[in-house]
Design a protein around this motif. Structure first.
Motif, PDB file in Angstrom:
ATOM      1  N   HIS A 118      -0.144  19.482  -8.510  1.00  0.00           N
ATOM      2  CA  HIS A 118       0.374  19.186  -7.170  1.00  0.00           C
ATOM      3  C   HIS A 118       1.423  18.073  -7.198  1.00  0.00           C
ATOM      4  O   HIS A 118       2.398  18.121  -6.431  1.00  0.00           O
ATOM      5  N   THR A 119       1.278  17.089  -8.075  1.00  0.00           N
ATOM      6  CA  THR A 119       2.310  16.049  -8.163  1.00  0.00           C
ATOM      7  C   THR A 119       3.575  16.613  -8.798  1.00  0.00           C
ATOM      8  O   THR A 119       4.693  16.285  -8.369  1.00  0.00           O
ATOM      9  N   THR A 120       3.428  17.477  -9.796  1.00  0.00           N
ATOM     10  CA  THR A 120       4.608  18.103 -10.406  1.00  0.00           C
ATOM     11  C   THR A 120       5.314  19.009  -9.414  1.00  0.00           C
ATOM     12  O   THR A 120       6.547  19.083  -9.386  1.00  0.00           O
ATOM     13  N   SER A 121       4.542  19.700  -8.585  1.00  0.00           N
ATOM     14  CA  SER A 121       5.160  20.543  -7.556  1.00  0.00           C
ATOM     15  C   SER A 121       5.983  19.696  -6.588  1.00  0.00           C
ATOM     16  O   SER A 121       7.107  20.064  -6.218  1.00  0.00           O
ATOM     17  N   LEU A 122       5.444  18.544  -6.193  1.00  0.00           N
ATOM     18  CA  LEU A 122       6.200  17.635  -5.316  1.00  0.00           C
ATOM     19  C   LEU A 122       7.458  17.144  -6.013  1.00  0.00           C
ATOM     20  O   LEU A 122       8.553  17.114  -5.411  1.00  0.00           O
ATOM     21  N   ALA A 123       7.334  16.755  -7.282  1.00  0.00           N
ATOM     22  CA  ALA A 123       8.506  16.282  -8.027  1.00  0.00           C
ATOM     23  C   ALA A 123       9.552  17.386  -8.149  1.00  0.00           C
ATOM     24  O   ALA A 123      10.757  17.138  -8.020  1.00  0.00           O
ATOM     25  N   ASP A 124       9.099  18.612  -8.391  1.00  0.00           N
ATOM     26  CA  ASP A 124      10.023  19.736  -8.541  1.00  0.00           C
ATOM     27  C   ASP A 124      10.777  20.003  -7.248  1.00  0.00           C
ATOM     28  O   ASP A 124      11.967  20.335  -7.253  1.00  0.00           O
ATOM     29  N   GLU A 125      10.105  19.856  -6.126  1.00  0.00           N
ATOM     30  CA  GLU A 125      10.780  20.045  -4.832  1.00  0.00           C
ATOM     31  C   GLU A 125      11.894  19.024  -4.636  1.00  0.00           C
ATOM     32  O   GLU A 125      12.924  19.324  -4.013  1.00  0.00           O
ATOM     33  N   LEU A 126      11.698  17.820  -5.164  1.00  0.00           N
ATOM     34  CA  LEU A 126      12.704  16.772  -4.996  1.00  0.00           C
ATOM     35  C   LEU A 126      13.907  16.974  -5.905  1.00  0.00           C
ATOM     36  O   LEU A 126      15.039  16.667  -5.518  1.00  0.00           O
ATOM     37  N   ILE A 127      13.689  17.486  -7.130  1.00  0.00           N
ATOM     38  CA  ILE A 127      14.819  17.626  -8.051  1.00  0.00           C
ATOM     39  C   ILE A 127      15.445  19.016  -7.984  1.00  0.00           C
ATOM     40  O   ILE A 127      16.610  19.183  -8.323  1.00  0.00           O
ATOM     41  N   THR A 178       0.568  11.527  -6.492  1.00  0.00           N
ATOM     42  CA  THR A 178       1.384  10.319  -6.522  1.00  0.00           C
ATOM     43  C   THR A 178       2.514  10.451  -5.507  1.00  0.00           C
ATOM     44  O   THR A 178       3.173  11.494  -5.428  1.00  0.00           O
ATOM     45  N   SER A 179       2.747   9.410  -4.762  1.00  0.00           N
ATOM     46  CA  SER A 179       3.808   9.424  -3.752  1.00  0.00           C
ATOM     47  C   SER A 179       5.173   9.318  -4.432  1.00  0.00           C
ATOM     48  O   SER A 179       5.433   8.369  -5.178  1.00  0.00           O
ATOM     49  N   LEU A 180       6.018  10.296  -4.186  1.00  0.00           N
ATOM     50  CA  LEU A 180       7.375  10.323  -4.732  1.00  0.00           C
ATOM     51  C   LEU A 180       8.334  10.589  -3.579  1.00  0.00           C
ATOM     52  O   LEU A 180       8.194  11.595  -2.874  1.00  0.00           O
ATOM     53  N   GLY A 181       9.310   9.721  -3.391  1.00  0.00           N
ATOM     54  CA  GLY A 181      10.193   9.861  -2.237  1.00  0.00           C
ATOM     55  C   GLY A 181      11.590  10.338  -2.537  1.00  0.00           C
ATOM     56  O   GLY A 181      12.280  10.845  -1.655  1.00  0.00           O
ATOM     57  N   THR A 182      12.048  10.158  -3.783  1.00  0.00           N
ATOM     58  CA  THR A 182      13.423  10.515  -4.132  1.00  0.00           C
ATOM     59  C   THR A 182      13.431  11.296  -5.439  1.00  0.00           C
ATOM     60  O   THR A 182      12.454  11.285  -6.203  1.00  0.00           O
ATOM     61  N   SER A 183      14.562  11.940  -5.712  1.00  0.00           N
ATOM     62  CA  SER A 183      14.685  12.673  -6.976  1.00  0.00           C
ATOM     63  C   SER A 183      14.629  11.714  -8.158  1.00  0.00           C
ATOM     64  O   SER A 183      14.117  12.066  -9.228  1.00  0.00           O
ATOM     65  N   GLU A 184      15.137  10.481  -7.981  1.00  0.00           N
ATOM     66  CA  GLU A 184      15.074   9.495  -9.061  1.00  0.00           C
ATOM     67  C   GLU A 184      13.629   9.125  -9.376  1.00  0.00           C
ATOM     68  O   GLU A 184      13.251   9.030 -10.547  1.00  0.00           O
TER      69      GLU A 184
END
Length: 768
Positions: free
Chosen positions: A456-465, A482-488
């Motif tokens: 689920h965290t990788t899915s969120l990261a993938d949506e951002l990049i 994990t909370s991720l807000g930007t592609s960086e």
């Protein structure tokens, strides 16, 4: 209002300001040059003059590529020297080699241990071997000793004390020689090291030999310390060695690695156990007056810890946590624990430091002990705190409280507010507990939660990049991501967690087969962007086996298609085509026309590289028809670009221009700025070939603008190469040289092999 002094300085700052506005702002200038926005801002506002040896060369390369009609400056070198003179700065110092100013010196050492004791002889010997080497060879030392004796602590202590000796940086890698997840390979280490010096690994050939050779070239003439920790064998080390005598290498290993001594002149530094006096000092640092020299319980405790700093620290913190309990009780309890220990298969538990880990584990509060046991499920020694919460089945705040207790007990090390590290002995003990029959059921649940966290965290990261990419529909989960807000932030998290996720893909548990291929699939967008091809192939080969065993034909098809792309990027088109054809057959059988179209487009890319342009066009047209039916605009934009490139190669200029323009415009509309830049560059070269220099120039300028929006540099360098070709076609040799010089600087900074083409073009220019 500027604070400029003389006329030259005022003119300089005003010119930089015009240049920055022309480029689109401070961010664009920073992206093009690799120099931070604050430096550009200070230069244009008159707050500071760029440093001659560090920031100015890269800034000058950008400024020189902007028309003088914009900046009002014909000769930047002359103006800059006048600014230095007016400011009272020296102007005669030689400019350093470009490689020495590509980026800030990396300082990768992890934190050392608290309360370092002794080792004066070993520190002095390392000084002799590494700080002041006698000959012109590579200065190399192998720190060796038994598990838990403090090899890493010694290496980190010496490296931190002598960091000033290595002005160009310190590179560090934990090679996990005895890790639960298996040893690290050089292929995993090199990309991060190259990035540390400003090189984009995606521009360097993927094979180990090429990347190792590039590292040696990069380090030539630099003063860099390389620290290779927890090495299992010589093969892990050799691809990571420099060739320059200005560098030094510090290795830690349980083995003496005689191959490094024979082939590379490495000297062995043996780390003995601490003496009784040193052990007493370490215990006193923690326990104070509770330990007394010559007292029987103190002597017994020291003897049971066998002079190993790891066990001494663990015992000391366990005793310290119970100030009311007499020391004699701990001594007796530790002796009993040695006798009853059954989880460790060791003929002499008294000689194994994990015995002390077991004793400390038994003293933990039950909920903290459970969290510690679950750490054995994670394959990597570095663990994200949110992953700990998931695997332990607690919330983040509870996990942090538990980890603070474990940190005080020296069972883990909190490196920052997001991650912990485990000594491999401690980690192995936790893994043995987790895998014991009594823990089989809770361990299975914990492992499932760990996969859910990473999925689920990788899915969120993938949506951002990759926001427009096809998404997997994952099962719902109560695990906190994990909370991720930007592609960086997403890329940073993926960089850090990659080795753990690749290890998870390799875990051979049938109940997790679906999660294994799904995790590999979710990593595809990241792999494509950063070109971590070794990990891409490895994770997907495991994922294919998982999908096949589970009978999931759709999962198998999607995984094989992605594995084919990885092989194509690695240059093995035969292996790629084999995967594409199996995937195409599965998609066709399942009636998945989108997946079927994807394999057609992938095969077209292989044909294009082979020079089979007519077949590439046929495949792309078939894929494009399907994509238009299902309305996947992202895929339409990408396929149009491939189609246009093939048509351009065959000389079909009109249709190529039409398709490339459609690709560029649709990519721009969808926010796919890097794809827009690629299409614009394709248009630029097409127009140049048909003699439309002005239109070509506009296309290349368009590519630079789109690439700046994407945060990239590679397509900008390619566009500058194209602009140089346009200038040369018009007989403007000086202008061509400026564009090519700027392109060459960028490509060299990225480590791209395309730099050779630009260098050759520059060399072919006739003298003015």
């Amino acid at each position: 209002m500027t604070r400029s002094g003389g006329g030259a300085r005022a003119r300089f700052h005003a010119a930089v300001d015009r240049a920055v506005r022309h480029l689109g702002g401070d961010r664009s200038a920073a992206d093009l040059s690799g120099i931070s926005k604050s430096v550009w801002y200070d230069a244009k506002r008159g707050r500071a003059i760029p440093d001659r040896s560090t920031t100015w060369p890269a800034m000058r390369a950008v400024l020189a590529g902007i028309p003088a009609a914009v900046t009002k400056v014909e000769d930047w070198d002359e103006l800059y020297m006048r600014v230095l003179t007016d400011s009272g700065r020296p102007v005669t110092a030689p400019v350093k080699d470009r490689r020495e100013r590509a980026s800030a010196a990396p300082r990768q050492l992890p934190p050392g241990v608290r309360g370092f004791v002794g080792r004066a002889d070993q520190l002095r010997l390392l000084d002799e071997l590494l700080a002041e080497p006698d000959d012109a060879g590579i200065a190399m030392a192998v720190v060796t000793g038994r598990p838990g004796v403090g090899k890493t602590a010694l290496a980190l202590r010496w490296a931190s004390l002598r960091a000033g000796r290595f002005s160009d940086g310190i590179l560090y890698a934990d090679l996990r020689g005895w890790s639960v997840g298996g040893p690290a390979r050089p292929e995993e280490v090199l990309p991060g090291w190259l990035r540390a010096f400003g090189v984009d690994p995606a521009t360097v050939p993927d094979d180990l030999h090429s990347r190792s050779a590039f590292l040696r070239t990069l380090l030539d003439g630099r003063q860099v310390l390389i620290v290779l920790d927890n090495v299992r064998d010589e093969d892990q080390v050799r691809p990571l060695l420099p060739a320059a005598s200005s560098c030094a290498v510090l290795v830690t290993s349980r083995r003496e690695l005689t191959g490094l001594a024979v082939r590379h002149g490495a000297e062995v530094v043996r780390v003995p156990c601490l003496s009784d006096d040193e052990s007493l000092t370490l215990l006193r640092d923690s326990l104070g007056d509770r330990v007394t020299s010559g007292e029987e319980n103190t002597s017994t405790l020291i003897a049971k810890c066998a002079g190993l700093p790891l066990t001494l620290r663990i015992v000391a913190e366990t005793v310290k946590a119970r100030p009311a309990v007499p020391l004699a009780s701990f001594v007796a309890d530790l002796a009993d624990d040695r006798r009853r220990l059954s989880v460790l298969e060791n003929e002499d538990p008294g000689s194994d430091p994990r015995t002390v880990v077991s004793w400390s584990h038994h003293k933990l509060r039950e909920d903290v002990a459970t969290t510690f046991e679950r750490l054995g499920v994670v394959p990597g020694t570095g663990v994200h705190i949110d992953a700990v919460a998931a695997v332990a089945g607690v919330d983040r705040e509870t996990a942090v409280r538990h980890l603070r207790v474990l940190d005080r007990a020296h069972l883990v090390s909190l490196t920052d507010d997001r991650r912990i590290e485990l000594h491999d002995l401690v980690h192995r003990y936790a893994a043995e507990v987790a895998e014991s029959p009594a823990h089989e059921m809770p361990t299975g649940v914990a492992r499932q939660r760990l996969f859910e966290y990473y999925l689920h965290t990788t899915s969120l990261a993938d949506e951002l990049i990759e926001p427009l990419r096809y998404r997997l529909e994952l099962p719902t989960s109560t695990v906190e991501v994990t909370s991720l807000g930007t592609s960086e932030e997403a890329l940073s998290w993926l960089d850090t967690e990659l080795s753990t996720m690749v290890a998870l893909c390799a875990q051979d548990y049938p109940a997790l087969d679906a999660a294994r291929w799904q995790l590999a699939f979710l990593l595809r967008g990241y792999f494509f962007r950063v070109k971590r091809l070794y990990e891409w192939v490895g994770s997907h080969e495991h994922a294919v086996r998982a999908a096949v065993r589970s009978g999931d034909q759709l999962g198998e098809a999607m995984t094989r298609a992605n594995l084919g792309v990885a092989w194509h990027k690695r240059g093995d088109d035969d292996a790629a085509m084999a995967q594409y054809r199996i995937a195409r057959g599965l998609f066709e059988k399942l009636g998945d026309i989108h997946g079927f179209a994807g394999t057609l487009a992938h095969e077209a890319a292989v044909c294009r590289r082979r020079g089979e342009f007519a077949e590439a066009i046929r495949l792309d047209l078939a894929a494009l028809e399907i994509y238009r039916q299902v309305g996947t605009r992202r895929n339409i934009a990408i396929t149009l670009r491939g189609l246009g490139m093939s048509e351009s190669s065959l000389g079909h200029a009109d249709s190529a221009a039409e398709h490339l323009e459609q690709s560029r415009d649709l990519s721009r509309e969808l926010g796919m700025h890097m794809d827009a830049a690629r299409a614009a560059n394709g248009l630029g070269w097409l127009y140049l070939r048909v003699g439309q220099a002005r239109t070509a120039e506009e296309a290349f300028a368009d590519a630079i603008e789109s690439d700046a929006r994407s945060g990239g540099r590679y397509e900008t360098a390619m566009a500058l190469h194209g602009l140089g070709a346009v200038a040369r076609s018009q007989g403007l040799g000086e202008q061509a040289a400026r564009h090519w010089t700027r392109a060459l600087a960028m490509l060299e900074d990225m480590g791209s092999p395309r730099a050779a083409e630009v260098r050759a073009d520059l060399a072919g220019l006739s003298p003015a």
